[in-house]
Design a protein around this motif. Structure first.
Motif, PDB file in Angstrom:
ATOM      1  N   ASP A  62       0.835  -1.205   0.000  1.00 31.03           N
ATOM      2  CA  ASP A  62       0.000   0.000   0.000  1.00 31.03           C
ATOM      3  C   ASP A  62       0.861   1.243   0.000  1.00 31.03           C
ATOM      4  OD1 ASP A  62      -2.899  -0.915   0.330  1.00 31.03           O
ATOM      5  OD2 ASP A  62      -1.857  -2.089   1.857  1.00 31.03           O
ATOM      6  N   THR A  63       0.535   2.143  -0.928  1.00 31.36           N
ATOM      7  CA  THR A  63       1.157   3.460  -0.993  1.00 31.36           C
ATOM      8  C   THR A  63       0.042   4.438  -1.322  1.00 31.36           C
ATOM      9  OG1 THR A  63       3.043   4.702  -1.870  1.00 31.36           O
ATOM     10  CG2 THR A  63       1.818   3.321  -3.443  1.00 31.36           C
ATOM     11  N   LYS A  64       0.348   5.702  -1.318  1.00 32.18           N
ATOM     12  CA  LYS A  64      -0.683   6.722  -1.507  1.00 32.18           C
ATOM     13  C   LYS A  64      -1.503   6.456  -2.774  1.00 32.18           C
ATOM     14  CE  LYS A  64      -1.349  11.681  -1.633  1.00 32.18           C
ATOM     15  NZ  LYS A  64      -0.736  12.993  -1.693  1.00 32.18           N
ATOM     16  N   GLY A  65      -2.773   6.128  -2.564  1.00 31.55           N
ATOM     17  CA  GLY A  65      -3.701   5.934  -3.671  1.00 31.55           C
ATOM     18  C   GLY A  65      -3.664   4.590  -4.367  1.00 31.55           C
ATOM     19  N   VAL A  66      -2.755   3.695  -3.946  1.00 33.32           N
ATOM     20  CA  VAL A  66      -2.616   2.409  -4.636  1.00 33.32           C
ATOM     21  C   VAL A  66      -2.575   1.263  -3.629  1.00 33.32           C
ATOM     22  CG1 VAL A  66      -1.215   1.040  -6.235  1.00 33.32           C
ATOM     23  CG2 VAL A  66      -1.287   3.525  -6.479  1.00 33.32           C
ATOM     24  N   HIS A  67      -3.398   0.245  -3.889  1.00 33.36           N
ATOM     25  CA  HIS A  67      -3.401  -1.008  -3.118  1.00 33.36           C
ATOM     26  C   HIS A  67      -3.035  -2.111  -4.111  1.00 33.36           C
ATOM     27  CE1 HIS A  67      -4.609  -3.942  -0.099  1.00 33.36           C
ATOM     28  NE2 HIS A  67      -5.401  -4.518  -0.976  1.00 33.36           N
ATOM     29  N   ASN A  68      -1.901  -2.774  -3.861  1.00 31.78           N
ATOM     30  CA  ASN A  68      -1.391  -3.801  -4.763  1.00 31.78           C
ATOM     31  C   ASN A  68      -1.434  -5.156  -4.049  1.00 31.78           C
ATOM     32  OD1 ASN A  68       0.086  -5.411  -6.539  1.00 31.78           O
ATOM     33  ND2 ASN A  68       2.004  -4.337  -6.218  1.00 31.78           N
ATOM     34  N   ILE A  69      -2.069  -6.131  -4.668  1.00 32.59           N
ATOM     35  CA  ILE A  69      -2.130  -7.492  -4.130  1.00 32.59           C
ATOM     36  C   ILE A  69      -1.230  -8.372  -4.993  1.00 32.59           C
ATOM     37  CG2 ILE A  69      -3.616  -9.460  -3.594  1.00 32.59           C
ATOM     38  CD1 ILE A  69      -5.982  -7.320  -3.686  1.00 32.59           C
ATOM     39  N   GLN A  70      -0.249  -9.011  -4.354  1.00 38.71           N
ATOM     40  CA  GLN A  70       0.695  -9.878  -5.055  1.00 38.71           C
ATOM     41  C   GLN A  70       0.527 -11.311  -4.561  1.00 38.71           C
ATOM     42  OE1 GLN A  70       3.436  -9.189  -7.290  1.00 38.71           O
ATOM     43  NE2 GLN A  70       2.291  -7.306  -7.580  1.00 38.71           N
ATOM     44  N   LEU A 116      10.882 -27.213 -11.296  1.00 36.76           N
ATOM     45  CA  LEU A 116      10.918 -27.731 -12.648  1.00 36.76           C
ATOM     46  C   LEU A 116      12.056 -28.741 -12.762  1.00 36.76           C
ATOM     47  CD1 LEU A 116      10.487 -24.407 -14.690  1.00 36.76           C
ATOM     48  CD2 LEU A 116       8.715 -26.065 -14.083  1.00 36.76           C
ATOM     49  N   PRO A 117      12.018 -29.578 -13.797  1.00 33.25           N
ATOM     50  CA  PRO A 117      13.132 -30.516 -14.000  1.00 33.25           C
ATOM     51  C   PRO A 117      14.463 -29.783 -14.194  1.00 33.25           C
ATOM     52  CG  PRO A 117      11.256 -31.079 -15.410  1.00 33.25           C
ATOM     53  CD  PRO A 117      10.958 -29.741 -14.783  1.00 33.25           C
ATOM     54  N   LYS A 118      15.528 -30.500 -13.998  1.00 31.30           N
ATOM     55  CA  LYS A 118      16.900 -30.004 -14.221  1.00 31.30           C
ATOM     56  C   LYS A 118      17.258 -28.837 -13.310  1.00 31.30           C
ATOM     57  CE  LYS A 118      16.858 -31.649 -18.952  1.00 31.30           C
ATOM     58  NZ  LYS A 118      16.937 -31.326 -20.378  1.00 31.30           N
ATOM     59  N   GLY A 119      16.711 -28.835 -12.090  1.00 26.63           N
ATOM     60  CA  GLY A 119      17.084 -27.833 -11.092  1.00 26.63           C
ATOM     61  C   GLY A 119      16.655 -26.416 -11.409  1.00 26.63           C
ATOM     62  N   LYS A 120      15.525 -26.262 -12.076  1.00 26.35           N
ATOM     63  CA  LYS A 120      15.018 -24.931 -12.396  1.00 26.35           C
ATOM     64  C   LYS A 120      13.761 -24.637 -11.587  1.00 26.35           C
ATOM     65  CE  LYS A 120      16.888 -24.954 -17.036  1.00 26.35           C
ATOM     66  NZ  LYS A 120      16.673 -24.619 -18.440  1.00 26.35           N
ATOM     67  N   THR A 121      13.404 -23.362 -11.519  1.00 22.47           N
ATOM     68  CA  THR A 121      12.229 -22.909 -10.778  1.00 22.47           C
ATOM     69  C   THR A 121      11.431 -21.936 -11.631  1.00 22.47           C
ATOM     70  OG1 THR A 121      13.484 -23.070  -8.706  1.00 22.47           O
ATOM     71  CG2 THR A 121      11.448 -21.776  -8.652  1.00 22.47           C
ATOM     72  N   LYS A 122      10.112 -22.105 -11.629  1.00 19.41           N
ATOM     73  CA  LYS A 122       9.232 -21.141 -12.292  1.00 19.41           C
ATOM     74  C   LYS A 122       8.594 -20.277 -11.215  1.00 19.41           C
ATOM     75  CE  LYS A 122       6.296 -22.132 -15.721  1.00 19.41           C
ATOM     76  NZ  LYS A 122       5.053 -22.587 -16.412  1.00 19.41           N
ATOM     77  N   TRP A 123       8.765 -18.956 -11.353  1.00 14.22           N
ATOM     78  CA  TRP A 123       8.147 -17.986 -10.465  1.00 14.22           C
ATOM     79  C   TRP A 123       6.983 -17.357 -11.229  1.00 14.22           C
ATOM     80  CZ3 TRP A 123      10.907 -12.807  -8.835  1.00 14.22           C
ATOM     81  CH2 TRP A 123      10.054 -12.043  -8.029  1.00 14.22           C
ATOM     82  N   ILE A 124       5.783 -17.532 -10.693  1.00 18.24           N
ATOM     83  CA  ILE A 124       4.573 -16.973 -11.287  1.00 18.24           C
ATOM     84  C   ILE A 124       4.028 -15.928 -10.313  1.00 18.24           C
ATOM     85  CG2 ILE A 124       2.236 -17.466 -12.121  1.00 18.24           C
ATOM     86  CD1 ILE A 124       3.288 -20.468 -12.318  1.00 18.24           C
ATOM     87  N   SER A 125       3.781 -14.724 -10.821  1.00 22.19           N
ATOM     88  CA  SER A 125       3.286 -13.643  -9.974  1.00 22.19           C
ATOM     89  C   SER A 125       1.992 -13.084 -10.548  1.00 22.19           C
ATOM     90  CB  SER A 125       4.338 -12.531  -9.881  1.00 22.19           C
ATOM     91  OG  SER A 125       3.868 -11.495  -9.043  1.00 22.19           O
ATOM     92  N   HIS A 126       0.937 -13.145  -9.743  1.00 24.80           N
ATOM     93  CA  HIS A 126      -0.351 -12.554 -10.106  1.00 24.80           C
ATOM     94  C   HIS A 126      -0.433 -11.204  -9.391  1.00 24.80           C
ATOM     95  CE1 HIS A 126      -1.664 -16.348 -11.843  1.00 24.80           C
ATOM     96  NE2 HIS A 126      -1.322 -16.952 -10.720  1.00 24.80           N
ATOM     97  N   SER A 127      -0.619 -10.147 -10.160  1.00 22.59           N
ATOM     98  CA  SER A 127      -0.671  -8.794  -9.602  1.00 22.59           C
ATOM     99  C   SER A 127      -2.051  -8.194  -9.816  1.00 22.59           C
ATOM    100  CB  SER A 127       0.356  -7.890 -10.300  1.00 22.59           C
ATOM    101  OG  SER A 127       1.655  -8.393 -10.148  1.00 22.59           O
ATOM    102  N   GLU A 128      -2.533  -7.532  -8.784  1.00 25.96           N
ATOM    103  CA  GLU A 128      -3.776  -6.777  -8.899  1.00 25.96           C
ATOM    104  C   GLU A 128      -3.556  -5.407  -8.273  1.00 25.96           C
ATOM    105  OE1 GLU A 128      -8.425  -6.765  -7.365  1.00 25.96           O
ATOM    106  OE2 GLU A 128      -7.261  -8.614  -7.216  1.00 25.96           O
ATOM    107  N   PHE A 129      -3.844  -4.374  -9.051  1.00 24.88           N
ATOM    108  CA  PHE A 129      -3.714  -3.001  -8.573  1.00 24.88           C
ATOM    109  C   PHE A 129      -5.093  -2.390  -8.443  1.00 24.88           C
ATOM    110  CE2 PHE A 129       0.480  -3.790 -10.195  1.00 24.88           C
ATOM    111  CZ  PHE A 129       1.318  -3.025  -9.404  1.00 24.88           C
ATOM    112  N   GLN A 130      -5.354  -1.790  -7.282  1.00 29.65           N
ATOM    113  CA  GLN A 130      -6.601  -1.071  -7.044  1.00 29.65           C
ATOM    114  C   GLN A 130      -6.224   0.382  -6.756  1.00 29.65           C
ATOM    115  OE1 GLN A 130      -8.158  -3.297  -3.725  1.00 29.65           O
ATOM    116  NE2 GLN A 130      -8.725  -5.035  -5.010  1.00 29.65           N
ATOM    117  N   PHE A 131      -6.848   1.296  -7.498  1.00 30.05           N
ATOM    118  CA  PHE A 131      -6.523   2.711  -7.397  1.00 30.05           C
ATOM    119  C   PHE A 131      -7.667   3.462  -6.723  1.00 30.05           C
ATOM    120  CE2 PHE A 131      -4.546   1.007 -11.286  1.00 30.05           C
ATOM    121  CZ  PHE A 131      -3.217   1.182 -10.956  1.00 30.05           C
ATOM    122  N   SER A 132      -7.314   4.413  -5.845  1.00 32.55           N
ATOM    123  CA  SER A 132      -8.350   5.128  -5.099  1.00 32.55           C
ATOM    124  C   SER A 132      -8.737   6.464  -5.723  1.00 32.55           C
ATOM    125  CB  SER A 132      -7.906   5.342  -3.651  1.00 32.55           C
ATOM    126  OG  SER A 132      -6.756   6.159  -3.608  1.00 32.55           O
TER     127      SER A 132
END
Length: 151
Positions: A81-89, A96-112
């Motif tokens: 939360d910052t002035k006028g913005v609410h962000n949900i992460q 994943l195979p072979k020692g890898k990682t997938k990072w998936i990020s869902h972002s939602e911004f709500q503006f006041s």
């Protein structure tokens, strides 16, 4: 405004989470971070809060992180939360195979305010680009030890 970003990191999930779950490491992949100060609760635990201060050129920004869910290594959810913005992460980490990682990020911004709502409507790409940049900087930090703090 909602969007999803993802990245493949060439490192095992345990290493990714170890580096992600460290307040001390934030400065290495969050460009402009000046301070990360715990405010309440145990750092990283559900309900805990932290103040994050950034400087982007001449612009200062302060936000409050509130941890909603910490089920690492699988997922970590928080609000910012910052002035006028609410962000949900909502962040998910898949092994994943072979020692890898997938990072998936869902972002939602709500503006006041109307001005911020218009900006979000007209410039959604700028928000997604910034999210992707943080993910790429984190990937470079994990894989190559490259820190944005040294730039």
């Amino acid at each position: 405004m909602k969007y999803t970003t993802e990245i493949i990191i060439n490192a095992p999930r345990a290493e990714v989470i170890e580096k992600m779950d460290s307040v001390e490491n934030l400065k290495h992949w969050q460009h402009g971070l000046l301070e990360a100060k715990p405010l309440s609760g145990e750092v990283g635990k559900e309900g805990s809060t932290m103040r994050l201060k950034y400087k982007f050129g001449k612009r200062d920004m302060e936000m409050i992180e509130t941890v909603l869910k910490n089920n690492l290594p699988e997922e970590f959810h928080a609000t910012y939360d910052t002035k006028g913005v609410h962000n949900i992460q909502k962040n998910f980490f898949e092994e994943l195979p072979k020692g890898k990682t997938k990072w998936i990020s869902h972002s939602e911004f709500q503006f006041s305010s109307l001005a911020l709502k218009v900006m979000g409507f007209l410039m959604p790409g700028a928000f997604k680009k910034q999210s992707k940049k943080y993910m790429e900087d984190f990937k470079n930090f994990v894989e190559q030890g490259k820190s944005v703090a040294e730039q």
